[in-house]
Design a protein around this motif. Sequence first.
Motif, short mmCIF file in Angstrom:
data_model
loop_
_atom_site.label_atom_id
_atom_site.label_comp_id
_atom_site.label_asym_id
_atom_site.label_seq_id
_atom_site.Cartn_x
_atom_site.Cartn_y
_atom_site.Cartn_z
N ALA A 95 -7.04 0.22 2.19
CA ALA A 95 -7.57 1.12 1.16
C ALA A 95 -7.98 2.45 1.79
N TYR B 76 -5.73 -10.12 -0.50
CA TYR B 76 -6.88 -9.32 -0.97
C TYR B 76 -7.54 -8.63 0.23
N CYS C 60 -2.50 -4.71 -8.29
CA CYS C 60 -3.89 -4.31 -8.54
C CYS C 60 -4.56 -5.23 -9.54
N ARG D 234 -12.57 -0.84 -8.08
CA ARG D 234 -11.64 0.04 -7.37
C ARG D 234 -10.21 -0.28 -7.78
N TRP D 235 -9.85 -1.57 -7.71
CA TRP D 235 -8.47 -1.96 -8.01
C TRP D 235 -8.18 -1.87 -9.50
N TYR E 129 -7.51 -4.51 1.05
CA TYR E 129 -8.78 -3.82 1.27
C TYR E 129 -8.76 -3.07 2.60
N MET F 162 -5.38 -8.60 -8.15
CA MET F 162 -6.59 -8.62 -7.32
C MET F 162 -7.86 -8.60 -8.19
N SER G 238 0.83 -1.20 0.00
CA SER G 238 0.00 0.00 0.00
C SER G 238 0.87 1.25 0.00
#
Length: 486
Positions: free
Chosen positions: A235, A228, A423, A384-385, A232, A426, A78
């Motif tokens: 995020a 995953y 990304c 989103r990803w 999340y 995922m 991240s």
Amino acid sequence: MTRKTVFSPHEQDIMISDLDPGPCKVELKRKVTVLRGISIIVGTIIGAGIFISPKGILKNSGSVGMSLVVWVTCGVLSLFGALCYAELGTSIKKSGGHYTYILEAFGPQMAFMRLWADMIAIRPAGLAVIALAFGRYILEPIFMPCGVPETAIKLTTAIGITAVMYINSMSVSWTARLQIFLTCSKLLAMVIIIIPGLYQLFKGETKNFQNAFEVGAVEFMGLPLAFYSGMYAYAGWFYLNFVTEEVDNPERTVPLAICISMVIVTICYTLTNVAYYTVMSAEELLASHAVAVTFAEKLMGHFSLVVPIFVSLSCFGSMNGCLFAFSRMFYVASREGHLPEVFSMIHIRRHTPIAAVIILYPITILILFLGDIYSLLNFMSFLRWLFIGMAVVGLIYLRYTRPDMPRPFKVPIFIPAVFSFTCFFMVFLSLYSDPVNTGIGFAISLTGIPAYYIFIAFHTKPKWLLRLSDNVLSLQILLEVVPAEN
């Protein structure tokens, strides 16, 4: 037949002159400092999950030790994404986050598809889910030991959504101050968990860490799902990029706030899980309905009653930070011609993009009372990803197509390469593990293509859309907004 009211240019000038703000320049002020930037990022990343159900990683990693490795690794990955966005935010000094970066790299149609998916599903459903957690946990101490009625939860949720939208409409400064307070509340709640947990660890409560990396316990097939869940949980690191135009000295503030925030969150997440394991075994943690409550009951007795209060404050902070950030995406989209002009206008006295703040209010309330929120989130979560990955690929693309673009902050090329791969992995994992819901979400997002041509590209617009455009002046007067001054 109803007659349409048509204002002459002179009448329009008179009505707009009533909105004259005087000598004060109408614009979004640069009020986001390093501290406020940290509060936006930390306050939106840390939600209810770490207090209630941080067990997706443990369940899929198969062991205590491997789960802690996944928490740290996801924090580092991240951070890679956050560093990529730090480069994008300092080289493209526009608000809007993902939308703006996709627009700059790949053009208006792809950016509109991102905007469309956000407007019709992702943002209202996400906001409603966070608000529902707020409504449930703020009422829990009142109804304890009984369950909280669903009607009461939804009414409290609606009040919470209304309150956060009102605050964001009234003042940027008060929104930022509230975010700092709520972020401090979250960190205090985590400290209340971490310190007693580490004390237990130093006392020798290490039985749950014995054989932590036992080979037979690690389910390697489940590790992708553990990652995953971890990604999340982190995020939210991208929300500061949604308000770049309001950041004071963005070349310094954006990278500094992002790096400090990710270090804080990674340390807090890891130590909080270590604290849980000093009191609970892996089996007890997986069986718990609210991990922080179980932890507090074992160590603190009746003090566990305050945990729902902290969880509700945490949820309210996530709501506040998310709304503050993504309202700026709608503001920028309006400025780019992808939404009606009124959404890029600023209140004459409060200097807030009030129309962009309240744009999601009707659909969020509608989804809250009538929609299947969790199914909608399952449909759309992979997007989103997908779009974040596209934005980071856009960073690599812009390195070659616009090499002379000023880049005050520049990351090594392997960082965006690794993160964009993460990304898209995922996205693939979503397709593999839940092809039906992912396919439905993909189909919903594809409705953005005809919407783009109907609302944006075609010169001949539907009559109802033209009538709506004619009402912009009325909305401008009602909301007391005027175009922002450059």
